[in-house]
Design a protein around this motif. Structure first.
Motif, short mmCIF file in Angstrom:
data_model
loop_
_atom_site.label_atom_id
_atom_site.label_comp_id
_atom_site.label_asym_id
_atom_site.label_seq_id
_atom_site.Cartn_x
_atom_site.Cartn_y
_atom_site.Cartn_z
N ALA A 62 -10.61 7.90 -3.33
CA ALA A 62 -9.45 7.61 -3.91
C ALA A 62 -8.74 6.81 -3.11
CB ALA A 62 -8.90 8.52 -4.64
N ASP A 63 -8.05 7.44 -1.78
CA ASP A 63 -6.76 6.42 -1.08
C ASP A 63 -7.56 5.57 -0.49
OD1 ASP A 63 -5.38 8.22 -1.62
OD2 ASP A 63 -5.07 9.61 -0.45
N ALA A 64 -9.01 5.55 0.65
CA ALA A 64 -9.36 4.50 0.77
C ALA A 64 -9.70 3.10 0.35
CB ALA A 64 -10.93 4.78 1.69
N GLU A 65 -10.26 3.75 -1.01
CA GLU A 65 -10.81 2.87 -2.67
C GLU A 65 -9.18 2.09 -3.44
OE1 GLU A 65 -12.98 2.34 -6.06
OE2 GLU A 65 -12.89 3.95 -5.29
N ARG A 66 -7.69 2.60 -2.90
CA ARG A 66 -6.95 1.86 -3.54
C ARG A 66 -6.62 0.98 -2.41
NH1 ARG A 66 -3.47 0.79 -7.24
NH2 ARG A 66 -4.71 2.19 -9.11
N THR A 67 -6.78 1.71 -0.84
CA THR A 67 -5.98 0.48 -0.01
C THR A 67 -7.21 -0.71 -0.03
OG1 THR A 67 -5.74 2.70 1.29
CG2 THR A 67 -5.93 0.31 2.82
N ALA A 68 -8.65 -0.31 -0.66
CA ALA A 68 -9.70 -1.56 -0.04
C ALA A 68 -8.98 -2.52 -1.48
CB ALA A 68 -10.41 -1.11 -0.03
N PHE A 69 -8.97 -2.32 -2.37
CA PHE A 69 -8.28 -2.31 -3.65
C PHE A 69 -6.74 -3.72 -3.77
CE2 PHE A 69 -4.87 -3.03 -6.82
CZ PHE A 69 -5.62 -3.61 -8.14
N VAL A 70 -5.94 -3.05 -2.59
CA VAL A 70 -4.38 -3.49 -2.25
C VAL A 70 -5.04 -4.92 -1.19
CG1 VAL A 70 -2.40 -3.37 -0.88
CG2 VAL A 70 -3.26 -1.46 -2.65
N VAL A 71 -5.72 -4.58 -0.27
CA VAL A 71 -5.97 -5.49 1.25
C VAL A 71 -7.16 -6.43 -0.04
CG1 VAL A 71 -8.15 -6.26 2.86
CG2 VAL A 71 -6.41 -4.06 3.15
N ASN B 59 1.42 -1.25 0.31
CA ASN B 59 0.12 -0.33 0.33
C ASN B 59 1.11 1.27 0.09
OD1 ASN B 59 -3.05 1.52 -0.10
ND2 ASN B 59 -2.56 2.04 2.27
N THR B 60 2.20 1.25 0.55
CA THR B 60 2.71 2.26 0.00
C THR B 60 3.78 2.42 -0.29
OG1 THR B 60 4.84 0.92 1.40
CG2 THR B 60 3.62 1.79 3.20
N LEU B 61 3.46 1.33 -2.00
CA LEU B 61 4.14 1.97 -3.40
C LEU B 61 3.52 2.60 -3.75
CD1 LEU B 61 5.05 -2.43 -3.27
CD2 LEU B 61 6.70 -0.20 -2.70
N PRO B 62 4.66 2.66 -5.12
CA PRO B 62 3.99 3.35 -6.38
C PRO B 62 3.09 2.66 -6.82
CG PRO B 62 6.49 3.62 -6.67
CD PRO B 62 5.92 2.85 -5.35
N VAL B 63 1.93 3.46 -7.26
CA VAL B 63 0.29 2.88 -7.87
C VAL B 63 1.05 2.71 -9.09
CG1 VAL B 63 -0.93 3.68 -9.52
CG2 VAL B 63 -0.71 4.68 -7.40
N ALA B 64 2.12 2.85 -9.88
CA ALA B 64 2.68 1.48 -10.93
C ALA B 64 3.15 0.11 -10.60
CB ALA B 64 3.16 2.80 -11.91
N THR B 65 3.54 0.14 -9.91
CA THR B 65 3.92 -0.61 -8.70
C THR B 65 2.86 -2.00 -8.40
OG1 THR B 65 5.97 0.75 -7.98
CG2 THR B 65 5.71 -1.20 -6.91
#
Length: 228
Positions: free
Chosen positions: A183-192, A30-36
């Motif tokens: 957007a940040d919460a949605e991205r975190t949910a995606f990673v999890v 979750n701390t990595l760049p979005v592309a990674t």
């Protein structure tokens, strides 16, 4: 500490280690760049490929453990195979609308033959799940309340399954309720969600490995004191 108590402690220690390992992965990715992140979590990417390998390992270890007796619990490897197929999106790519989509059976552009084949496959899957629950739900609950580590691993696998279903498209699911997801919460949910999908076969594999003998093949297996 008795041998049984030591084995039980070791089993739960393994599960705690796995949970912490997944939590660390979720935090790190979750701390990595979005592309990674997109590269690691993409369809057919690192984590999805590992998930498929995990299900294959589950089936292989289950078959190896049971040998010929696996035929009496044929529904277990079948359910694992279905979950691996879903990771590969075969339930969508091999059917007009998707095996688990209502439009596959009601859509005007789905051929009759396709509907029948999908219905038969879906009926087999539902029957396998119901048979699995009927035979093993009660022994599973009994061992879970007795603190058996294999049951804990299975519960964690189920928990990962429920969590990833809830997190999948969470912004879309909450929008009708008037709840806006950042957007940040949605991205975190995606990673999890994506990393949690790998946790499903890992926990199922742990459950198989932690079982100290032949898994139950009848509706009322004999409980043994040395189970972990």
């Amino acid at each position: 500490m008795t041998l049984a108590s030591h084995a039980r402690f070791s089993g739960w220690t393994l599960l705690l280690t796995l949970v912490l390992a997944f939590a660390m992965q979720m935090f790190t990715v979750n701390t990595l760049p979005v592309a990674t992140q997109d590269s690691l979590l993409a369809e057919g990417g690192f984590y999805e490929s590992l998930s498929v390998v995990g299900y294959i390992l589950c089936i292989a270890v289950l078959v190896w453990t049971l040998r010929g007796a696996v035929l009496r619990v044929w529904y277990l490897p079948l359910v694992l195979a279905v979950m691996a197929a879903r990771e590969l999106d075969l339930d969508k790519s091999l059917f007009t609308r998707g095996l688990f989509k209502a439009r596959q059976y009601t859509g005007d552009n789905v051929p009759l033959g396709g509907r029948l084949i999908a219905a038969l496959i879906l009926a087999l899957i539902v029957f396998a799940i119901l048979l699995m629950l009927w035979r093993h739900a009660r022994p599973f609950m009994a061992d879970l309340f007795q603190g058996r580590a294999w049951a804990g691993a299975l519960l964690l696998g189920i928990g990962f399954t429920v969590a990833y279903k809830l997190l999948d498209g969470i912004a879309r699911k909450l929008a009708p309720l008037g709840i806006e997801v950042s957007a940040d919460a949605e991205r975190t949910a995606f990673v999890v969600e994506e990393i949690g999908e790998l946790g499903i076969p890992v926990m199922f594999l742990a459950a198989i490995l932690l079982w100290p003998g032949t898994p139950p093949t009848t509706a009322h297996p004999t409980n043994r004191a040395h189970r972990v």
